[in-house]
Structures are given as structure tokens and as C-alpha cells.
Scaffold this motif. Structure first.
Motif, PDB file in Angstrom:
ATOM      1  N   ASP A 167     -57.371 -49.565  41.519  1.00 63.88           N
ATOM      2  CA  ASP A 167     -58.646 -48.708  41.643  1.00 63.88           C
ATOM      3  C   ASP A 167     -58.512 -48.100  40.181  1.00 63.88           C
ATOM      4  N   TYR A 168     -59.267 -48.465  39.186  1.00 56.16           N
ATOM      5  CA  TYR A 168     -59.221 -47.829  37.930  1.00 56.16           C
ATOM      6  C   TYR A 168     -60.036 -46.497  37.691  1.00 56.16           C
ATOM      7  N   THR A 169     -60.470 -45.867  38.542  1.00 51.77           N
ATOM      8  CA  THR A 169     -61.049 -44.551  38.508  1.00 51.77           C
ATOM      9  C   THR A 169     -59.880 -43.760  38.678  1.00 51.77           C
ATOM     10  N   ASN A 170     -58.673 -44.047  39.063  1.00 51.72           N
ATOM     11  CA  ASN A 170     -57.563 -43.238  39.114  1.00 51.72           C
ATOM     12  C   ASN A 170     -56.843 -43.156  37.894  1.00 51.72           C
ATOM     13  N   PRO A 171     -56.638 -42.165  37.414  1.00 49.34           N
ATOM     14  CA  PRO A 171     -56.228 -41.820  36.176  1.00 49.34           C
ATOM     15  C   PRO A 171     -54.761 -42.394  35.949  1.00 49.34           C
ATOM     16  N   PHE A 172     -53.883 -42.426  36.900  1.00 54.68           N
ATOM     17  CA  PHE A 172     -52.466 -42.890  36.884  1.00 54.68           C
ATOM     18  C   PHE A 172     -52.651 -44.481  36.818  1.00 54.68           C
ATOM     19  N   MET A 173     -53.560 -44.926  37.535  1.00 47.07           N
ATOM     20  CA  MET A 173     -53.912 -46.464  37.660  1.00 47.07           C
ATOM     21  C   MET A 173     -54.200 -46.956  36.066  1.00 47.07           C
ATOM     22  N   ARG A 174     -55.098 -46.154  35.708  1.00 47.86           N
ATOM     23  CA  ARG A 174     -55.444 -46.647  34.296  1.00 47.86           C
ATOM     24  C   ARG A 174     -54.225 -46.488  33.215  1.00 47.86           C
ATOM     25  N   ALA A 175     -53.337 -45.519  33.520  1.00 46.57           N
ATOM     26  CA  ALA A 175     -52.192 -45.689  32.551  1.00 46.57           C
ATOM     27  C   ALA A 175     -51.243 -46.573  32.971  1.00 46.57           C
ATOM     28  N   VAL A 176     -51.075 -46.963  34.228  1.00 51.37           N
ATOM     29  CA  VAL A 176     -50.284 -48.132  34.402  1.00 51.37           C
ATOM     30  C   VAL A 176     -50.708 -49.349  33.875  1.00 51.37           C
TER      31      VAL A 176
END
Length: 228
Positions: A74-83
Motif C-alpha cells: 500500500d504505497y499510500t502509506n509513507p513508510f511503505m513508500r520509503a521502503v
């Protein structure tokens, strides 16, 4: 930007790191927990528990497809985007180590190209060339090429652009925990400068300028580095 050299610091467990790396590299909605367990050589129960935690944290979405539950980051999650960014950087570094080709521009080249565009009246392109070049500092640092990249440049022919290059290099070096070269130490400009223009966004630029640039009297929103 997350340092590609220490991605393990992002993760709760090794299983979490392995699961997320597999999901980032896979097409959305094509893998189940059982698929991941087989690919990773981990017990299915261990992977299933980690997937449940990731779903509860809002990092992974699950969608029922018959009797299977398909997973997507879920790339709406900022941590997931960072990952995702961290893994992409790691993959880039691994690929570049084996190429033996210098794909980045050294500071003297950035200064020369920037100066030529400024003299031609193409300030927008000059700004993009400067930012594109400086934005490679994190990856070049990870490849141990920063000393070569940050050789002392000649002047662009305009003290404002010289100062912008110096301040931008110092800013990028700070973000990756590296000392900036001596040539980046400069006196403030005699008058303040807004490289992005003096329109409605000028006030926001003052609030969001990195200290390395603000000290020089240059007001430039740090977010511009991410959109170059």
C-alpha cells in the motif's frame, strides 16, 4: 531519502524485510503468503503472521480471490513508500557496481553545464541540471565515488549559481552523513536570491529552505530537490 547503506534499520524483523522486498519486486495482487513463504524458504506460519502485522499496520493490502488472499504493497502509506525507495536504491547500487561506467556528473561538469545554460538565458534548465547532478550524491556516496564526484569545480560565471551549487552539495552531504568538501564553504550572497522565483511560493521557500542554503541568503524549498 533513506540511506541505502542501512536499509535493515527500517524493519522490525528479517522476515518483515524479506516479505516486503518480495512484494515490492512483484506485480501488485499476484502473491499470497504461501507464495512468499516458498520463495523465501520460510515457514508459511511465520510469513502469514508477518503479513497479518503488515496489513494491520496499513502497509499491505489483502484482496480475496477465490480461496486465495492476494497481497499488494500500500504505497499510500509513507513508510511503505520509503521502503520501496530504499529497495530501489539498493538494486541500483548493485547494478552500478558491476558496470564500471561513470554515469554521474562530477561537480566541475555540473558547474560547466549550469554556467553555459545561465549564459544562454535558460535558467530553468540550468536549475534542473544542477539539481539532477547534486541529487546523485546519495547513490555515488554508497558506491564510494564521492571524492571523485565532488572535485572542486570552476565558476559557473555567476556567484549566485556558484553559491547554489555549494549549498546544495553541503545539504546533500549532510543527509548522507558525509563531510562536505572545503570548496563548499562560502560567504553569504550580498543580496538574497530566490532561484524558484518571487511569486506566491516565495514565503513557503523561506520556511522550507535547508540551512545550508539559508545561510548563503538563498531561499529554495527543499522539496524542489525531490521534484528535479
Amino acid at each position: 531519502m533513506i540511506s541505502p547503506a542501512v536499509p535493515s534499520a527500517l524493519f522490525r524483523t528479517d522476515v518483515q524485510r524479506e516479505v516486503l522486498r518480495e512484494l515490492v519486486r512483484s506485480a501488485a495482487g499476484t502473491r499470497t503468503a504461501a507464495d512468499l513463504a516458498r520463495a523465501l524458504g520460510r515457514p508459511e506460519s511465520t510469513v502469514t503472521r508477518e503479513v497479518a502485522r503488515l496489513a494491520a499496520d496499513g502497509m499491505v493490502r489483502t484482496v480475496a480471490h477465490g480461496r486465495r488472499r492476494l497481497l499488494s504493497p500500500d504505497y499510500t502509506n509513507p513508510f511503505m513508500r520509503a521502503v520501496r525507495t530504499a529497495f530501489q536504491e539498493l538494486d541500483t547500487i548493485a547494478a552500478e557496481r558491476g558496470r564500471g561506467v561513470r554515469w554521474w556528473s562530477a561537480a566541475p561538469e555540473i558547474a560547466a553545464r549550469t554556467g553555459a545554460l545561465v549564459r544562454a538565458g535558460e535558467d530553468d534548465r540550468a536549475l534542473r541540471v544542477l539539481l539532477d547532478g547534486v541529487n546523485q550524491v546519495p547513490l555515488v556516496a554508497a558506491l564510494d565515488g564521492l571524492d571523485d564526484m565532488l572535485a572542486e569545480p570552476g565558476s559557473t560565471g555567476d556567484e549566485r549559481w556558484d553559491a547554489l551549487l555549494a549549498g546544495a552539495v553541503r545539504y546533500r552531504c549532510r543527509l548522507v552523513g558525509r563531510a562536505a568538501p572545503g570548496w563548499t564553504r562560502r560567504d553569504p550572497l550580498p543580496t538574497w536570491w530566490w532561484p524558484g522565483g518571487r511569486g506566491a511560493r516565495a514565503a513557503f521557500a523561506v520556511q522550507r529552505t535547508p540551512p545550508e542554503l539559508a545561510r548563503l541568503g538563498i531561499w529554495f524549498d527543499a522539496r524542489n530537490f525531490g521534484t528535479a
